[in-house]
Design a protein around this motif. Structure first.
Motif, mmCIF file in Angstrom:
data_model
loop_
_atom_site.group_PDB
_atom_site.id
_atom_site.type_symbol
_atom_site.label_atom_id
_atom_site.label_comp_id
_atom_site.label_asym_id
_atom_site.label_seq_id
_atom_site.Cartn_x
_atom_site.Cartn_y
_atom_site.Cartn_z
ATOM 1 N N SER A 73 0.808 -1.205 0.000
ATOM 2 C CA SER A 73 0.000 0.000 0.000
ATOM 3 C C SER A 73 0.847 1.263 0.000
ATOM 4 C CB SER A 73 -0.937 -0.004 1.210
ATOM 5 O OG SER A 73 -0.194 -0.229 2.376
ATOM 6 N N ASP A 113 -1.689 -4.148 -6.223
ATOM 7 C CA ASP A 113 -2.845 -3.484 -6.834
ATOM 8 C C ASP A 113 -2.400 -2.471 -7.887
ATOM 9 O OD1 ASP A 113 -2.312 -0.915 -5.490
ATOM 10 O OD2 ASP A 113 -2.952 -1.962 -3.678
ATOM 11 N N GLY A 114 -3.367 -1.946 -8.615
ATOM 12 C CA GLY A 114 -3.077 -1.067 -9.732
ATOM 13 C C GLY A 114 -2.406 0.225 -9.326
ATOM 14 N N LEU A 115 -2.830 0.773 -8.194
ATOM 15 C CA LEU A 115 -2.234 2.011 -7.712
ATOM 16 C C LEU A 115 -0.750 1.812 -7.397
ATOM 17 C CD1 LEU A 115 -2.693 4.947 -6.839
ATOM 18 C CD2 LEU A 115 -3.285 4.103 -4.573
ATOM 19 N N ALA A 116 -0.451 0.682 -6.787
ATOM 20 C CA ALA A 116 0.942 0.372 -6.459
ATOM 21 C C ALA A 116 1.764 0.222 -7.732
ATOM 22 C CB ALA A 116 1.005 -0.906 -5.626
ATOM 23 N N LEU A 118 1.223 1.692 -10.690
ATOM 24 C CA LEU A 118 1.456 3.018 -11.279
ATOM 25 C C LEU A 118 2.584 3.753 -10.554
ATOM 26 C CD1 LEU A 118 -2.170 4.329 -11.899
ATOM 27 C CD2 LEU A 118 -0.422 3.875 -13.623
ATOM 28 N N GLN A 119 2.521 3.685 -9.233
ATOM 29 C CA GLN A 119 3.520 4.408 -8.449
ATOM 30 C C GLN A 119 4.903 3.769 -8.597
ATOM 31 O OE1 GLN A 119 1.270 4.392 -4.713
ATOM 32 N NE2 GLN A 119 1.161 6.613 -4.845
ATOM 33 N N MET B 1 -10.545 8.946 -2.280
ATOM 34 C CA MET B 1 -10.034 7.577 -2.151
ATOM 35 C C MET B 1 -8.891 7.522 -1.148
ATOM 36 S SD MET B 1 -10.207 4.449 -3.173
ATOM 37 C CE MET B 1 -9.187 2.996 -3.192
ATOM 38 N N LYS B 2 -7.951 8.529 -1.318
ATOM 39 C CA LYS B 2 -6.796 8.573 -0.423
ATOM 40 C C LYS B 2 -7.255 8.753 1.018
ATOM 41 C CE LYS B 2 -2.489 9.845 -2.693
ATOM 42 N NZ LYS B 2 -1.525 10.923 -2.907
ATOM 43 N N ILE B 5 -8.423 5.543 2.391
ATOM 44 C CA ILE B 5 -7.311 4.650 2.714
ATOM 45 C C ILE B 5 -6.648 5.081 4.017
ATOM 46 C CG2 ILE B 5 -4.995 3.912 1.982
ATOM 47 C CD1 ILE B 5 -6.025 4.045 -0.912
#
Lengths: 163, 303
Positions: A73, A113-116, A118-119, B1-2, B5
């Motif tokens: 995350s 996950d997708g966010l990870a 991209l980053q 979203m952030k 989280i």
């Protein structure tokens, strides 16, 4: 011997083995929901450590107790990029010798996950650009490796070029 | 979203504090059953007391702890439990010392918990609450539980204030548990609502011999209105292998209705320590004309 003595012996024989019994190890523990339903539950609340089990364990991991899990995350952190591979991109060593044709490969950590993803990709590109500066980094290939538990690893191969 | 989280992480960080020692627990238990009730046959998806809860203890000193439990039921089948998404089950706050535990809240009486390990079809159609009295989760209950140093013996005394003059109740139990043997005696007085001068005596026992557990209970009930009766039930559980468990239970009682009988037979398949699939057949009948059959399959996940 009088009758009360027999009773005392009987009660003592029933009592002592349990009084001497040790606490359950965590592997021997029943699920928390079963333990708390038992007749003597209030005396067993502290017997087992459920902090790594079930939903509680999942939440603890989510909070970042486990550094490996934390990388899922927080992909922008230093843990995302494999430190050994980052060292290999040092412009003073590998890249200058590599010139415009050599390829250097750097890799992310486990991604879930997708966010990870991209980053992590941004981080890898940023590092490749920094490694080649003042030249440009030319990405030769991007590869993805399947890992355990549905995670993936991103591998980036690049070289430096002046064009 | 952030923001979501961050909120979730903050929440989970709170749970992760080792000093707080919170355990999040629960189970989802769902079954699909064919119910044949008084001639009407239908297929039902049942949530069998699925729940989620928090429990834990907090040491205030070397000899002084606060214990707590907040447990809520949720209906996995249709999301509706008495018009609510979540309803209260066992909720308490207590103080624990080397002299015992004093706790207050809403929770199962000592008489009810005395048979918790013997009712093999608990929360299903074959639950013993169909035939015996005293399966009560009391409100406004204050309870003392003997300390761990009592070894195999657990004694409980509970006082239930109904907050109405003169009808407060008392529930007590003494249980002995040592290795394969479990024995308990429990007594309730005026715990039931809408029943004056009610008394319940219950004897419970079980013994485990290898992979077989045999259990049973006897109960006697009477109240001032002249209603009385007794009932019993017996259960057998056999661990055929580490994965397969066979179980059956039979009970008969005149406590609630004359000639009430319940018979259940079923089996569990354990995928692992926390997940199982199960199947069961239950028949409930009495002299008043009830003749209900239930045939079901289900799954349970504990966490």
């Amino acid at each position: 011997m009088k009758k009360p003595c027999y009773w005392a012996l009987l009660l003592g024989s029933l009592w002592l083995p349990a009084a001497a019994a040790e606490e359950l190890s965590s592997e021997d523990c029943e699920p928390a929901v079963d333990m708390i339903e038992s007749n003597d539950a209030v005396n067993r609340i502290s017997d087992c450590d459920y902090s790594k089990d079930g939903l509680g364990g999942w939440l603890a991991n989510l909070a970042g107790n486990d550094s490996a899990e934390a990388s899922k995350s927080a992909p922008a952190s230093e843990t995302v990029v494999d430190s050994k591979q980052v060292e290999a991109t040092d412009p003073a060593t590998n890249v200058e010798r590599a010139g415009s044709v050599a390829a250097v490969e750097i890799a992310s950590g486990p991604l879930s996950d997708g966010l990870a993803l991209l980053q992590a990709r941004f981080e890898l590109l940023k590092r490749s650009a920094a490694a080649c500066a003042p030249q440009r980094a030319q990405v030769h290939s991007e590869q993805v490796q399947k890992l355990e538990k549905g995670q993936i690893q991103l591998l980036l191969s690049y070289g430096c070029t002046s064009h | 979203m952030k923001r979501q989280i961050i909120s979730l992480l903050a929440l989970s960080a709170a749970f992760a504090q080792p000093a707080l020692a919170v355990t999040l627990y629960g189970k989802a238990n769902v079954s699909l059953q064919q119910a044949d009730e008084s001639g009407d046959s239908e297929i039902e998806l049942q949530s069998n007391s699925s729940r989620i809860g928090l429990m834990g203890s907090e040491a205030l000193s070397d000899t002084f702890e606060v214990i707590y439990r907040f447990e809520y039921e949720t209906s996995v089948d249709d999301g509706d439990k008495d018009g609510q998404t979540l309803t209260q089950r066992n909720i308490y706050l207590g103080i624990q010392t080397s002299y015992g535990t004093l706790m207050g809240g809403v929770f199962d009486t000592p008489l009810k918990t005395s048979a918790s390990g013997v009712d093999l079809f608990n929360d299903l159609e074959g639950d013993i609450r169909n035939i015996v009295a005293g399966e009560i989760r009391s409100k406004n209950i204050v309870q003392y539980v003997s300390p761990k140093s009592f070894g195999p013996i657990t004694a409980k005394v509970a006082y239930i204030t109904k907050e109405i003059d003169g009808v407060d109740g008392i529930s007590t139990s003494v249980a002995y548990k040592q290795d394969a043997l479990y024995l308990a005696f429990a007594y309730d007085q005026d715990v039931e609502d809408n029943a004056e001068s009610s008394e319940i005596y219950r004897l419970v026992g079980s013994y485990t011999l290898g992979s077989v557990q045999i259990g049973g209970a006897y109960e006697n009930y009477e109240n001032e209105a002249g209603s009385d009766g007794d009932g019993y039930f017996g259960s057998v559980q056999w661990g055929i292998t580490d994965k397969w468990i066979f179980k059956t239970q039979y009970g008969q009682s005149d406590i609630k209705i004359e000639g009430r009988e319940t018979f259940s037979i079923g089996g569990d398949y354990k995928f692992n320590k926390i997940t199982k699939a199960f199947a069961y057949f239950t028949q409930n009948e009495d002299d008043a004309g009830r003749d209900d059959d239930y045939l079901g399959v289900g799954m349970e996940l504990k966490f």
